[in-house]
Write a protein that holds these residues in place. Structure first.
Motif, mmCIF file in Angstrom:
data_model
loop_
_atom_site.group_PDB
_atom_site.id
_atom_site.type_symbol
_atom_site.label_atom_id
_atom_site.label_comp_id
_atom_site.label_asym_id
_atom_site.label_seq_id
_atom_site.Cartn_x
_atom_site.Cartn_y
_atom_site.Cartn_z
ATOM 1 N N PRO A 47 6.593 -3.201 -2.810
ATOM 2 C CA PRO A 47 6.163 -4.601 -2.861
ATOM 3 C C PRO A 47 4.655 -4.749 -3.108
ATOM 4 C CG PRO A 47 7.449 -4.143 -0.871
ATOM 5 C CD PRO A 47 7.132 -2.826 -1.513
ATOM 6 N N PRO A 48 4.261 -5.847 -3.725
ATOM 7 C CA PRO A 48 2.837 -6.112 -3.927
ATOM 8 C C PRO A 48 2.098 -6.110 -2.587
ATOM 9 C CG PRO A 48 4.178 -7.744 -5.075
ATOM 10 C CD PRO A 48 5.109 -6.927 -4.226
ATOM 11 N N GLY A 49 0.948 -5.469 -2.562
ATOM 12 C CA GLY A 49 0.087 -5.486 -1.385
ATOM 13 C C GLY A 49 0.495 -4.578 -0.240
ATOM 14 N N ASP A 50 1.632 -3.894 -0.324
ATOM 15 C CA ASP A 50 2.102 -3.057 0.789
ATOM 16 C C ASP A 50 1.227 -1.803 0.910
ATOM 17 O OD1 ASP A 50 3.496 -1.339 2.573
ATOM 18 O OD2 ASP A 50 5.392 -2.296 2.045
ATOM 19 N N PRO A 51 0.575 -1.594 2.064
ATOM 20 C CA PRO A 51 -0.324 -0.451 2.212
ATOM 21 C C PRO A 51 0.357 0.847 2.655
ATOM 22 C CG PRO A 51 -0.453 -1.805 4.161
ATOM 23 C CD PRO A 51 0.510 -2.501 3.209
ATOM 24 N N ASN A 52 1.663 0.780 2.985
ATOM 25 C CA ASN A 52 2.297 1.971 3.563
ATOM 26 C C ASN A 52 3.805 1.983 3.297
ATOM 27 O OD1 ASN A 52 1.772 4.391 5.046
ATOM 28 N ND2 ASN A 52 2.834 3.484 6.795
ATOM 29 N N HIS A 74 4.941 15.230 -5.910
ATOM 30 C CA HIS A 74 4.482 14.489 -7.090
ATOM 31 C C HIS A 74 4.655 12.982 -6.901
ATOM 32 C CE1 HIS A 74 3.445 13.689 -11.216
ATOM 33 N NE2 HIS A 74 4.535 12.933 -11.308
ATOM 34 N N MET A 75 3.547 12.289 -7.030
ATOM 35 C CA MET A 75 3.495 10.820 -7.053
ATOM 36 C C MET A 75 2.402 10.450 -8.048
ATOM 37 S SD MET A 75 3.800 9.963 -2.963
ATOM 38 C CE MET A 75 2.456 10.994 -2.423
ATOM 39 N N HIS A 76 2.163 9.158 -8.217
ATOM 40 C CA HIS A 76 1.098 8.730 -9.122
ATOM 41 C C HIS A 76 -0.047 8.118 -8.315
ATOM 42 C CE1 HIS A 76 4.077 8.598 -12.778
ATOM 43 N NE2 HIS A 76 3.775 9.822 -12.395
ATOM 44 N N LEU A 77 -0.681 7.084 -8.861
ATOM 45 C CA LEU A 77 -1.937 6.557 -8.309
ATOM 46 C C LEU A 77 -1.831 5.901 -6.935
ATOM 47 C CD1 LEU A 77 -3.386 5.066 -11.608
ATOM 48 C CD2 LEU A 77 -4.026 7.216 -10.484
ATOM 49 N N ARG A 78 -0.637 5.470 -6.560
ATOM 50 C CA ARG A 78 -0.476 4.825 -5.254
ATOM 51 C C ARG A 78 -0.012 5.795 -4.177
ATOM 52 N NH1 ARG A 78 1.042 1.772 -9.403
ATOM 53 N NH2 ARG A 78 0.157 -0.310 -9.620
ATOM 54 N N GLY A 79 0.198 7.060 -4.566
ATOM 55 C CA GLY A 79 0.625 8.070 -3.608
ATOM 56 C C GLY A 79 -0.385 8.214 -2.482
ATOM 57 N N SER A 129 -1.848 -1.605 -1.974
ATOM 58 C CA SER A 129 -2.732 -2.678 -1.513
ATOM 59 C C SER A 129 -4.027 -2.702 -2.322
ATOM 60 C CB SER A 129 -3.063 -2.479 -0.030
ATOM 61 O OG SER A 129 -4.026 -1.455 0.117
ATOM 62 N N PRO A 130 -4.788 -3.784 -2.182
ATOM 63 C CA PRO A 130 -6.098 -3.846 -2.845
ATOM 64 C C PRO A 130 -7.091 -2.828 -2.271
ATOM 65 C CG PRO A 130 -5.441 -6.021 -2.013
ATOM 66 C CD PRO A 130 -4.437 -5.027 -1.520
ATOM 67 N N ASN A 131 -6.803 -2.273 -1.087
ATOM 68 C CA ASN A 131 -7.695 -1.273 -0.485
ATOM 69 C C ASN A 131 -7.613 0.083 -1.175
ATOM 70 O OD1 ASN A 131 -8.542 -3.134 1.442
ATOM 71 N ND2 ASN A 131 -6.849 -2.605 2.808
ATOM 72 N N ASN A 132 -6.593 0.305 -1.986
ATOM 73 C CA ASN A 132 -6.452 1.550 -2.741
ATOM 74 C C ASN A 132 -7.264 1.406 -4.022
ATOM 75 O OD1 ASN A 132 -5.695 3.686 -4.365
ATOM 76 N ND2 ASN A 132 -3.499 3.349 -4.137
ATOM 77 N N LYS A 133 -8.406 2.078 -4.084
ATOM 78 C CA LYS A 133 -9.310 1.921 -5.231
ATOM 79 C C LYS A 133 -8.707 2.412 -6.547
ATOM 80 C CE LYS A 133 -11.922 6.197 -4.453
ATOM 81 N NZ LYS A 133 -13.242 6.758 -4.182
#
Length: 168
Positions: free
Chosen positions: A45-50, A71-76, A130-134
């Protein structure tokens, strides 16, 4: 097999990829195989930090795990493999508490992990949308499985040998 992923960004670039090979000095004892525990059906979901995604793989015969490659991508965010044995015991086989897409490592084990037939490898991964993930390309969007870096993957790769194929 060797696979490279390139994501076009409108700018010319250079590839400095290389492959290193090690040749055995003695005859092969076990053929190495690569297995995977993966889940393709998820929607972060959008914005989910975990956001949590799980996958499993079950040994159909006596197996020795030789290494891991989460293996994951940028939000891993993090990735963990747990071995569950037929007698109910469990142990964390690998924990990567701070996954980094730019440092996708193969974790070679000093000693293989023996999984008797019926054992299971459970994988648990968390994603930060989330937006906290640069590194997050767009925290306002739902993210699903896909090959592109702005999409996600959840694959618990592992290297193994099968005891039935041992050559003595």
């Amino acid at each position: 097999m060797f696979q490279m992923h390139y994501t076009p960004n409108g700018k010319a670039g250079k590839d400095k990829t290389y492959v290193g090979l090690r040749f055995a000095k003695t005859p092969v004892v076990n053929r190495a195989l690569t297995g995977r525990a993966m889940t393709m059906n998820f929607a972060i979901p959008p914005g989910d930090p975990n956001y949590e995604v799980k996958s499993s793989w079950t040994a159909k015969e006596d197996t020795r795990i030789r290494g891991f490659m989460p293996h994951m991508h940028l939000r891993g965010k993090d990735f963990e493999y747990t071995a569950i044995y037929p007698d109910g015991r469990s142990e964390v086989a690998l924990s990567v508490p701070k996954y980094d897409f730019n440092w996708q490592l193969v974790y070679e084990l000093k000693e293989p992990i023996f999984l008797p037939k019926g054992s299971r490898l459970d994988c648990v991964a968390h994603f930060d949308n989330s937006p906290n993930n640069k590194y997050n390309p767009d925290p306002a969007k739902t993210v699903r499985w896909g090959d592109q870096t702005w999409e996600e993957m959840m694959i618990g790769w592992f290297d193994l040998t099968l005891d039935s194929q041992k050559r003595i």
